[in-house]
Structure formats: structure tokens, C-alpha cells
Design a protein around this motif. Structure first.
Motif, PDB file in Angstrom:
ATOM      1  N   ARG A  84      33.183 -23.782  61.156  1.00  0.00           N
ATOM      2  CA  ARG A  84      34.240 -24.800  61.001  1.00  0.00           C
ATOM      3  C   ARG A  84      34.728 -24.841  59.554  1.00  0.00           C
ATOM      4  O   ARG A  84      35.917 -24.927  59.285  1.00  0.00           O
ATOM      5  N   VAL A  85      33.776 -24.823  58.624  1.00  0.00           N
ATOM      6  CA  VAL A  85      34.169 -24.889  57.211  1.00  0.00           C
ATOM      7  C   VAL A  85      34.951 -23.628  56.843  1.00  0.00           C
ATOM      8  O   VAL A  85      35.977 -23.691  56.157  1.00  0.00           O
ATOM      9  N   PHE A  86      34.461 -22.484  57.333  1.00  0.00           N
ATOM     10  CA  PHE A  86      35.155 -21.222  57.047  1.00  0.00           C
ATOM     11  C   PHE A  86      36.596 -21.279  57.556  1.00  0.00           C
ATOM     12  O   PHE A  86      37.542 -20.949  56.833  1.00  0.00           O
ATOM     13  N   HIS A  87      36.764 -21.732  58.808  1.00  0.00           N
ATOM     14  CA  HIS A  87      38.128 -21.847  59.360  1.00  0.00           C
ATOM     15  C   HIS A  87      38.995 -22.741  58.470  1.00  0.00           C
ATOM     16  O   HIS A  87      40.152 -22.441  58.200  1.00  0.00           O
ATOM     17  N   SER A  88      38.423 -23.845  58.016  1.00  0.00           N
ATOM     18  CA  SER A  88      39.214 -24.814  57.242  1.00  0.00           C
ATOM     19  C   SER A  88      39.675 -24.221  55.916  1.00  0.00           C
ATOM     20  O   SER A  88      40.655 -24.656  55.325  1.00  0.00           O
ATOM     21  N   MET A  89      38.971 -23.195  55.448  1.00  0.00           N
ATOM     22  CA  MET A  89      39.348 -22.593  54.163  1.00  0.00           C
ATOM     23  C   MET A  89      40.713 -21.902  54.223  1.00  0.00           C
ATOM     24  O   MET A  89      41.334 -21.662  53.196  1.00  0.00           O
ATOM     25  N   PHE A  90      41.177 -21.592  55.439  1.00  0.00           N
ATOM     26  CA  PHE A  90      42.494 -20.959  55.554  1.00  0.00           C
ATOM     27  C   PHE A  90      43.626 -21.952  55.267  1.00  0.00           C
ATOM     28  O   PHE A  90      44.793 -21.579  55.215  1.00  0.00           O
ATOM     29  N   ALA A  91      43.261 -23.201  55.049  1.00  0.00           N
ATOM     30  CA  ALA A  91      44.250 -24.195  54.605  1.00  0.00           C
ATOM     31  C   ALA A  91      44.361 -24.226  53.077  1.00  0.00           C
ATOM     32  O   ALA A  91      45.202 -24.932  52.529  1.00  0.00           O
ATOM     33  N   LEU A  92      43.514 -23.465  52.392  1.00  0.00           N
ATOM     34  CA  LEU A  92      43.534 -23.499  50.921  1.00  0.00           C
ATOM     35  C   LEU A  92      44.570 -22.522  50.354  1.00  0.00           C
ATOM     36  O   LEU A  92      44.652 -21.368  50.807  1.00  0.00           O
ATOM     37  N   ASP A  93      45.304 -22.959  49.340  1.00  0.00           N
ATOM     38  CA  ASP A  93      46.155 -22.013  48.599  1.00  0.00           C
ATOM     39  C   ASP A  93      45.273 -20.925  47.990  1.00  0.00           C
ATOM     40  O   ASP A  93      45.687 -19.769  47.879  1.00  0.00           O
ATOM     41  N   ASP A  94      44.061 -21.323  47.589  1.00  0.00           N
ATOM     42  CA  ASP A  94      43.179 -20.358  46.921  1.00  0.00           C
ATOM     43  C   ASP A  94      42.757 -19.220  47.856  1.00  0.00           C
ATOM     44  O   ASP A  94      42.490 -18.106  47.401  1.00  0.00           O
ATOM     45  N   GLN A  95      42.696 -19.480  49.142  1.00  0.00           N
ATOM     46  CA  GLN A  95      42.400 -18.390  50.094  1.00  0.00           C
ATOM     47  C   GLN A  95      43.566 -17.390  50.100  1.00  0.00           C
ATOM     48  O   GLN A  95      43.371 -16.174  50.042  1.00  0.00           O
ATOM     49  N   LYS A  96      44.805 -17.931  50.135  1.00  0.00           N
ATOM     50  CA  LYS A  96      45.975 -17.039  50.130  1.00  0.00           C
ATOM     51  C   LYS A  96      45.995 -16.239  48.824  1.00  0.00           C
ATOM     52  O   LYS A  96      46.221 -15.028  48.824  1.00  0.00           O
ATOM     53  N   GLU A  97      45.752 -16.944  47.713  1.00  0.00           N
ATOM     54  CA  GLU A  97      45.788 -16.287  46.407  1.00  0.00           C
ATOM     55  C   GLU A  97      44.673 -15.242  46.287  1.00  0.00           C
ATOM     56  O   GLU A  97      44.927 -14.111  45.858  1.00  0.00           O
ATOM     57  N   GLY A  98      43.458 -15.594  46.693  1.00  0.00           N
ATOM     58  CA  GLY A  98      42.326 -14.672  46.550  1.00  0.00           C
ATOM     59  C   GLY A  98      42.551 -13.403  47.348  1.00  0.00           C
ATOM     60  O   GLY A  98      42.302 -12.289  46.855  1.00  0.00           O
ATOM     61  N   ALA A 103      45.512 -12.257  48.511  1.00  0.00           N
ATOM     62  CA  ALA A 103      46.701 -11.545  47.994  1.00  0.00           C
ATOM     63  C   ALA A 103      46.313 -10.752  46.744  1.00  0.00           C
ATOM     64  O   ALA A 103      46.709  -9.590  46.581  1.00  0.00           O
ATOM     65  N   ALA A 104      45.505 -11.361  45.887  1.00  0.00           N
ATOM     66  CA  ALA A 104      45.096 -10.687  44.643  1.00  0.00           C
ATOM     67  C   ALA A 104      44.305  -9.425  44.971  1.00  0.00           C
ATOM     68  O   ALA A 104      44.485  -8.389  44.332  1.00  0.00           O
ATOM     69  N   PHE A 105      43.447  -9.506  45.993  1.00  0.00           N
ATOM     70  CA  PHE A 105      42.688  -8.301  46.385  1.00  0.00           C
ATOM     71  C   PHE A 105      43.651  -7.207  46.834  1.00  0.00           C
ATOM     72  O   PHE A 105      43.560  -6.064  46.383  1.00  0.00           O
ATOM     73  N   ALA A 106      44.596  -7.591  47.720  1.00  0.00           N
ATOM     74  CA  ALA A 106      45.518  -6.594  48.270  1.00  0.00           C
ATOM     75  C   ALA A 106      46.397  -5.998  47.161  1.00  0.00           C
ATOM     76  O   ALA A 106      46.752  -4.821  47.204  1.00  0.00           O
ATOM     77  N   GLU A 107      46.749  -6.821  46.175  1.00  0.00           N
ATOM     78  CA  GLU A 107      47.643  -6.346  45.098  1.00  0.00           C
ATOM     79  C   GLU A 107      46.866  -5.760  43.920  1.00  0.00           C
ATOM     80  O   GLU A 107      47.417  -5.470  42.868  1.00  0.00           O
ATOM     81  N   LYS A 108      45.547  -5.650  44.072  1.00  0.00           N
ATOM     82  CA  LYS A 108      44.673  -5.075  43.033  1.00  0.00           C
ATOM     83  C   LYS A 108      44.838  -5.778  41.686  1.00  0.00           C
ATOM     84  O   LYS A 108      45.041  -5.150  40.657  1.00  0.00           O
ATOM     85  N   ARG A 109      44.817  -7.104  41.720  1.00  0.00           N
ATOM     86  CA  ARG A 109      44.895  -7.875  40.471  1.00  0.00           C
ATOM     87  C   ARG A 109      43.862  -8.992  40.522  1.00  0.00           C
ATOM     88  O   ARG A 109      43.255  -9.239  41.568  1.00  0.00           O
ATOM     89  N   LYS A 110      43.651  -9.650  39.368  1.00  0.00           N
ATOM     90  CA  LYS A 110      42.666 -10.734  39.302  1.00  0.00           C
ATOM     91  C   LYS A 110      43.269 -11.985  39.939  1.00  0.00           C
ATOM     92  O   LYS A 110      44.451 -12.289  39.704  1.00  0.00           O
ATOM     93  N   ALA A 111      42.495 -12.688  40.723  1.00  0.00           N
ATOM     94  CA  ALA A 111      43.013 -13.905  41.370  1.00  0.00           C
ATOM     95  C   ALA A 111      43.171 -15.026  40.346  1.00  0.00           C
ATOM     96  O   ALA A 111      42.380 -15.147  39.408  1.00  0.00           O
ATOM     97  N   ASN A 112      44.203 -15.812  40.566  1.00  0.00           N
ATOM     98  CA  ASN A 112      44.406 -16.980  39.705  1.00  0.00           C
ATOM     99  C   ASN A 112      44.248 -18.237  40.570  1.00  0.00           C
ATOM    100  O   ASN A 112      45.205 -18.722  41.153  1.00  0.00           O
ATOM    101  N   PHE A 113      43.030 -18.734  40.655  1.00  0.00           N
ATOM    102  CA  PHE A 113      42.759 -19.868  41.527  1.00  0.00           C
ATOM    103  C   PHE A 113      43.254 -21.168  40.893  1.00  0.00           C
ATOM    104  O   PHE A 113      43.152 -21.367  39.683  1.00  0.00           O
ATOM    105  N   THR A 114      43.785 -22.053  41.734  1.00  0.00           N
ATOM    106  CA  THR A 114      44.343 -23.299  41.213  1.00  0.00           C
ATOM    107  C   THR A 114      43.595 -24.528  41.759  1.00  0.00           C
ATOM    108  O   THR A 114      44.049 -25.651  41.629  1.00  0.00           O
ATOM    109  N   ASN A 115      42.492 -24.288  42.430  1.00  0.00           N
ATOM    110  CA  ASN A 115      41.690 -25.384  43.017  1.00  0.00           C
ATOM    111  C   ASN A 115      42.524 -26.212  43.992  1.00  0.00           C
ATOM    112  O   ASN A 115      42.420 -27.444  44.014  1.00  0.00           O
ATOM    113  N   SER A 116      43.345 -25.515  44.751  1.00  0.00           N
ATOM    114  CA  SER A 116      44.153 -26.247  45.725  1.00  0.00           C
ATOM    115  C   SER A 116      44.110 -25.517  47.052  1.00  0.00           C
ATOM    116  O   SER A 116      43.636 -24.404  47.142  1.00  0.00           O
TER     117      SER A 116
END
Ligand code: CO8
Length: 257
Positions: A228-242, A244-257
């Protein structure tokens, strides 16, 4: 933050708490409890802080609950005050706390270290639950948490004989996560905490909550909670950023959101 028995300071995104009662080998009295809880509360409330480290001195992380403070207590006083219950508040902290242990971590000192999320030990660290030598037993979680960390046989050995365990034995049996040279202890713990603090704070807090859940519930319930917690993480901007950063081969910039 000025306190009587600890030094609380920030190192970048990390809150560092250093026990500071050198004459009593950092024995834990009620003032130490009040000071630690005050500092942890402030770090919890500070959005710039992502993790904490609790450490002591080269000689002692903490040599136990303050024997001189408890020596004359009566049963009724201990019962009415629910003596030691205040320390449980530390385990309700939602940001990660690393214990950086050098020298003695005995009795309440070992129990304080075990209340943190993981323990990094200096090669000089010595862990023990020597309460039996004082005519009592562990009272801040030692009989329960030590058993979960190291299993029944070793916990019985420690609690019933009061013997100490060195850093190598503590690592072997899973009490500590890693051993570092004593001179590097605080730097290594700060490095680990800074690494955690650079990740997404909500993801880190959820991960901590999920691991802690494994202590309190069955495997099936724990796995359901994790999912359940794992599923809920897909609501985080940081999941999208993390991701995307992997796919784009760059360092993630997490915003705690
Ligand atoms: N409480 C109070 N003072 C302490 C403590 C302590 N736990 N540990 C050390 N000190 C003090 C000493 O009294 C001494 O003070 P002083 O100079 O005024 O005499 C000073 O610290 C330095 O200590 P030592 O001279 O003993 O230093 P050594 O290097 O010779 O020895 C040891 C170091 C081996 C760590 C030794 O100090 C020691 O054995 N300390 C006590 C360890 C211990 O038994 N800890 C468990 C305490 S009980 C507990 O934590 C939970 C109890 C649960 C009870 C539940 C009741 C409800």
C-alpha cells in the motif's frame, strides 16, 4: 539550540546530537532525556533537516541510565512516574536517526542506540546490558529489542551474564550495521545521514515506517502494508523525478513533494 547535557547542531541537512556529560560517561538522567527529546523535536520540525545522528564521546556513547539518579527510587515512585517511558518518544521520530557508537554503550546506552534506526560502531565500541550486576534488568527496551536484533541465545547471554560484546561480535550478530575506525566515526555517520537526507524525505520516512512495521506485525500484514505504501509513492513528484532522472542518466533533484 543550547542544552545542559547535549550539544545539538546542524551539519548541512543533518541534525547532530552529541551527548555531553563527560564526567558521568554520558549516563542518561532525566535532563539528558529532556534535552534529547527537545533537540529531536526541533529537528523533526525543521524542513531543512532530513536525518539525525546521535553520538557520544570517544570513551562512551553512554554508560547506562544514571545509577546515582535511580539508586534511591522506591517501587511506587518508579511506577507512578512510569520511569523510562519518556524514552519511547524517541522511537516515534519519523525522520531517520543513526546512532554513532564509540566506547561503552551499556545498559540504557545500548538501549538508546537500539532505539535509533541503525547503529554505526567504531572499532572501539563495547555493547552490554549489565543491569543484572546491579540487581535489576534492562528497563529501556533491552530485553525486547536486543532479542529482536541478535536472537534469544545471545540476548540471554548478554542480559543474564552482563558481559560486554565488542564491535566485531556486534556486527557479526546484526546489532550494528557497520564498523568504522574510531577516528572516522562521526564523519562516517554524518556521511551516511547526509546521503539519506539527499533523498526524497517523504520516501525516506515511508521506508523507515515500513521497515519498523516488520517488528510489530505478521509477514502477511507487513507485506500488505509495504505494498500500500509503495503504491502511494506514485503520488509523489519525487517518484516521477527519481525515475525520470534515471532514464535521462542525470542526478535526481528531489523536492520532498
Ligand atoms: N550512572 C551514573 N554514573 C556513572 C555511570 C552510570 N551508569 N557509569 C559511569 N558513571 C560515572 C562513575 O560513577 C564515575 O563517576 P565518579 O568519577 O564521580 O566516580 C565516572 O562516570 C567514570 O566512571 P568510572 O570511573 O567507573 O570509569 P571506568 O573507566 O573505570 O569504567 C565503566 C567504565 C566500565 C563503563 C563503568 O563506569 C561502569 O561499569 N559503569 C556502569 C555501567 C552500568 O552498569 N550501566 C547500566 C546502568 S543501569 C541501566 O542502564 C538501566 C537500568 C534499568 C533499571 C530499571 C529500573 C526501573
Amino acid at each position: 539550540m543550547a542544552h545542559e547535557t547535549i550539544i545539538a547542531e546542524t551539519r548541512g541537512k543533518v541534525g547532530l546530537i552529541t551527548l555531553n556529560r563527560p564526567k558521568a560517561l554520558n549516563a542518561l538522567n532525566s535532563q539528558v532525556l529532556a534535552d534529547i527529546l527537545d533537540a529531536v523535536k526541533a529537528f523533526e520540525a525543521d524542513p531543512k533537516i532530513g536525518a539525525m545522528v546521535i553520538t557520544g564521546s570517544e570513551k562512551a556513547f553512554a554508560a547506562g541510565a544514571d545509577i546515582k539518579e535511580m539508586q534511591t527510587k522506591t517501587y511506587v515512585e518508579a511506577f507512578l512516574q512510569d520511569f523510562f517511558v519518556g524514552w519511547e518518544e524517541l522511537t516515534r521520530a519519523r525522520k531517520p536517526i543513526i546512532a554513532a557508537v564509540a566506547g561503552y554503550a551499556l545498559g540504557g546506552g545500548c538501549e538508546l542506540a537500539m532505539m535509533c534506526d541503525f547503529i554505526i560502531a567504531a572499532d572501539s565500541a563495547k555493547f552490554g546490558q549489565p543491569e543484572i550486576t546491579l540487581g535489576v534488568m534492562p528497563g529501556m527496551g533491552g530485553s525486547q529489542r536486543l532479542t529482536r536484533f541478535v536472537g534469544k541465545s545471545k540476548a540471554m547471554d548478554m542480559v543474564l551474564t552482563g558481559r560486554m560484546m565488542d564491535a566485531a561480535e556486534a556486527e557479526r550478530c546484526g546489532l550494528v550495521s557497520r564498523i568504522v575506525p574510531a577516528a572516522d566515526l562521526v564523519d562516517e555517520a554524518l556521511k551516511a545521514a547526509a546521503k539519506i537526507a539527499d533523498f526524497s524525505l517523504p520516501a525516506v520516512m515511508m521506508a523507515k515506517e515500513a521497515v519498523n512495521r516488520s517488528y510489530e506485525t505478521t509477514l502477511a500484514e507487513g507485506l500488505r502494508f509495504e505494498r500500500r505504501v509503495f503504491h502511494s509513492m506514485f503520488a509523489l513528484d519525487d517518484q516521477k523525478e527519481g525515475m525520470a532522472a534515471f532514464a535521462e542518466k542525470r542526478k535526481a533533484n528531489f523536492t520532498n513533494s
